[in-house]
Design a protein around this motif. Structure first.
Motif, mmCIF file in Angstrom:
data_model
loop_
_atom_site.group_PDB
_atom_site.id
_atom_site.type_symbol
_atom_site.label_atom_id
_atom_site.label_comp_id
_atom_site.label_asym_id
_atom_site.label_seq_id
_atom_site.Cartn_x
_atom_site.Cartn_y
_atom_site.Cartn_z
ATOM 1 N N SER A 88 -4.087 1.518 -6.869
ATOM 2 C CA SER A 88 -2.473 1.401 -7.118
ATOM 3 C C SER A 88 -2.341 -0.072 -6.338
ATOM 4 O O SER A 88 -2.481 -0.194 -5.177
ATOM 5 N N TYR A 90 0.694 -3.090 -5.504
ATOM 6 C CA TYR A 90 1.699 -3.791 -5.364
ATOM 7 C C TYR A 90 1.639 -5.210 -5.716
ATOM 8 O O TYR A 90 0.939 -5.757 -5.025
ATOM 9 N N GLU A 102 -1.578 -5.785 -16.178
ATOM 10 C CA GLU A 102 -1.013 -4.818 -17.143
ATOM 11 C C GLU A 102 -1.964 -4.916 -18.105
ATOM 12 O O GLU A 102 -2.287 -3.687 -18.744
ATOM 13 N N LYS A 107 -3.069 -0.152 -12.435
ATOM 14 C CA LYS A 107 -1.793 0.711 -11.840
ATOM 15 C C LYS A 107 -0.903 -0.004 -10.960
ATOM 16 O O LYS A 107 -1.393 -0.163 -9.765
ATOM 17 N N LEU A 108 0.155 -0.376 -11.360
ATOM 18 C CA LEU A 108 1.218 -1.049 -10.588
ATOM 19 C C LEU A 108 2.142 0.005 -10.058
ATOM 20 O O LEU A 108 2.525 0.881 -10.574
ATOM 21 N N THR A 109 2.413 -0.539 -8.495
ATOM 22 C CA THR A 109 3.458 0.625 -7.967
ATOM 23 C C THR A 109 4.395 -0.204 -7.158
ATOM 24 O O THR A 109 3.899 -1.336 -6.577
ATOM 25 N N ASP A 110 5.424 0.331 -6.677
ATOM 26 C CA ASP A 110 6.054 -0.153 -5.691
ATOM 27 C C ASP A 110 6.190 0.693 -4.331
ATOM 28 O O ASP A 110 6.728 0.069 -3.335
ATOM 29 N N GLU A 111 5.439 1.640 -4.216
ATOM 30 C CA GLU A 111 5.439 2.367 -3.207
ATOM 31 C C GLU A 111 3.851 2.963 -2.522
ATOM 32 O O GLU A 111 3.318 3.418 -3.637
ATOM 33 N N ASP A 112 3.707 2.772 -1.546
ATOM 34 C CA ASP A 112 2.432 3.105 -0.747
ATOM 35 C C ASP A 112 1.117 2.698 -1.789
ATOM 36 O O ASP A 112 0.399 3.424 -1.965
ATOM 37 N N PRO A 113 1.146 1.395 -2.112
ATOM 38 C CA PRO A 113 0.116 0.837 -2.840
ATOM 39 C C PRO A 113 -1.178 0.844 -1.954
ATOM 40 O O PRO A 113 -1.196 0.963 -0.848
ATOM 41 N N LYS A 131 7.765 -5.383 2.181
ATOM 42 C CA LYS A 131 6.789 -4.112 1.465
ATOM 43 C C LYS A 131 5.555 -4.640 1.723
ATOM 44 O O LYS A 131 4.759 -3.737 1.822
ATOM 45 N N SER A 135 2.634 -2.562 3.816
ATOM 46 C CA SER A 135 1.776 -2.079 3.131
ATOM 47 C C SER A 135 0.081 -2.432 3.727
ATOM 48 O O SER A 135 -0.813 -1.739 3.676
#
Lengths: 254, 254
Positions: A88, A90, A102, A107-113, A131, A135
């Motif tokens: 994942s 960020y 993409e 897998k793109l994420t904003d949290e806990d990458p 952020k 991370s």
């Protein structure tokens, strides 16, 4: 003279300067096309999609297809797909980087990458940088599309992605893995796409510190053309010299 | 034991930790007050006004007056007032920096500044950084309130002003003049405000790399207290040792 079976070619300073294409370079590419010699335009610009880059080249009066463009964002996406497909990520960056990742189904994420990647983002905020720092401090892998410190524009030299990335590397004291020239990853990925082995491929560019070093770092032959950044005087100071040096690409026999 | 006639005292890690004041430090300050020994709280926090810092200390259960607080923004404003009073300044920063410069009647501008100063700005944008880069490249003087790479918060270590400043220093390849600890300017300006000579003043803090080095750099005696950042083990590695080392300020005789 060695015959090269493939060419990796820089854009800014090599194919065009500002808003003008460089005729000798355009002719050179026309000759490559005529002889069916494969080539790719290789750029550290992470903000644009290959289609946008090709459109820009067409706009400058150069023929160029989307498939002939290879950006550092595409190199990043291919590299992550090859080595960390389920990670994942960020992302700090613009359209070029977002869409490259993409398109590879990453897998793109904003949290806990599990990974952070930074490309130039002219909508950068403190929250995004915070952020990324949090991370990376928690152990996320840390990538940067390129280390260019300045971005040439009509207004002057604006902060490049290397300068933006430094917020996170300085704050966390962790160095990113850089994707773009002069680093290896973009070159390895470009050669894969081109389908040519490095021993028979030539790297062509105007900037010693990015284009030529990228070739040298991966063990390719290089051609420095004095139509952009690196002058003859500056070149004299460099320890490792390019394989070939020309004033313009008109002088290059294919 | 030498008797000191004035004290410069760090805040975070020395007077309080997170949301709790350190009782021995509060008692120490009470003893200074009782004996009428002048002191100043000296902080690298550029974002708050001295009133806001005093309010924060009161909120933590410590008595503190606005006049007892000396921020790096005040040091910057005093320094610029002393050395460059008519210079137009482009400011990146928050209330603490803006109001310190305005209170000194300095000329703030958005266009063609003769100086650029960067303090932490959690509303940072690419445009602000670009403006700073262009100005510094054109020859504007370049200042930064402090070089702290991280900002401790409840969320973790966020980017500090040193990390934000690095965008401009990396992009332009020009180093700023840093105002805050461990640099001299904040110490010189604090001594002026305190009205005490450096030979008879003691710098007190928990962080070797900022507080103690600040004292050492200006030739003051220093007291490292182990209530915050620097552990006994870490201290052993340092070449120049503080004049005094204590576990808490309870042990300090005035």
């Amino acid at each position: 003279m060695k015959e090269y079976e493939g060419y990796l070619i820089d854009l800014d300073g090599t194919m065009y300067r500002g808003k003008e294409s460089i005729p000798e370079a355009v002719q050179f590419v026309a000759r490559l096309r005529k002889k069916d010699i494969p080539f790719l335009f290789v750029t550290n610009n992470s903000s644009k999609t290959p289609r946008q880059v090709a459109e820009h080249l067409n706009h400058l009066g150069m023929e160029a297809k989307e498939e002939e463009v290879f950006t550092t964002s595409m190199a990043a996406a291919n590299y992550l797909y090859d080595h960390h497909p389920n990670t994942s990520i960020y992302v700090i960056g613009e359209t070029g980087l977002m869409s490259a990742l993409e398109e590879r189904g990453l897998k793109l994420t904003d949290e806990d990458p599990e990974a952070v990647i930074i490309g130039i983002d002219r909508k950068i905020t403190y929250e995004k940088l915070a952020k990324a720092c949090l991370s990376v401090r928690k152990g996320a892998m840390f990538f940067s599309t390129n280390g260019d410190i300045a971005l040439p524009t009509e207004k002057g030299l604006l902060p490049g992605n290397g300068a933006i990335t430094s917020v996170v590397s300085i704050s966390t004291q962790k160095e990113p893995i850089f994707i773009g020239k002069p680093h290896r990853i973009i070159m390895e990925q470009a050669l894969k796409v081109l389908g040519s082995i490095k021993e028979k491929t030539l790297m062509v560019g105007d900037n010693y510190d990015t284009d030529i070093l990228a070739g040298i770092n991966i063990g390719m032959d290089t051609l420095l053309v004095h139509t952009g950044v690196t002058t003859r005087e500056a070149l004299k100071e460099k320890k490792s010299q390019p394989t070939h040096v020309l004033d313009t690409l008109e002088e290059w026999n294919i």
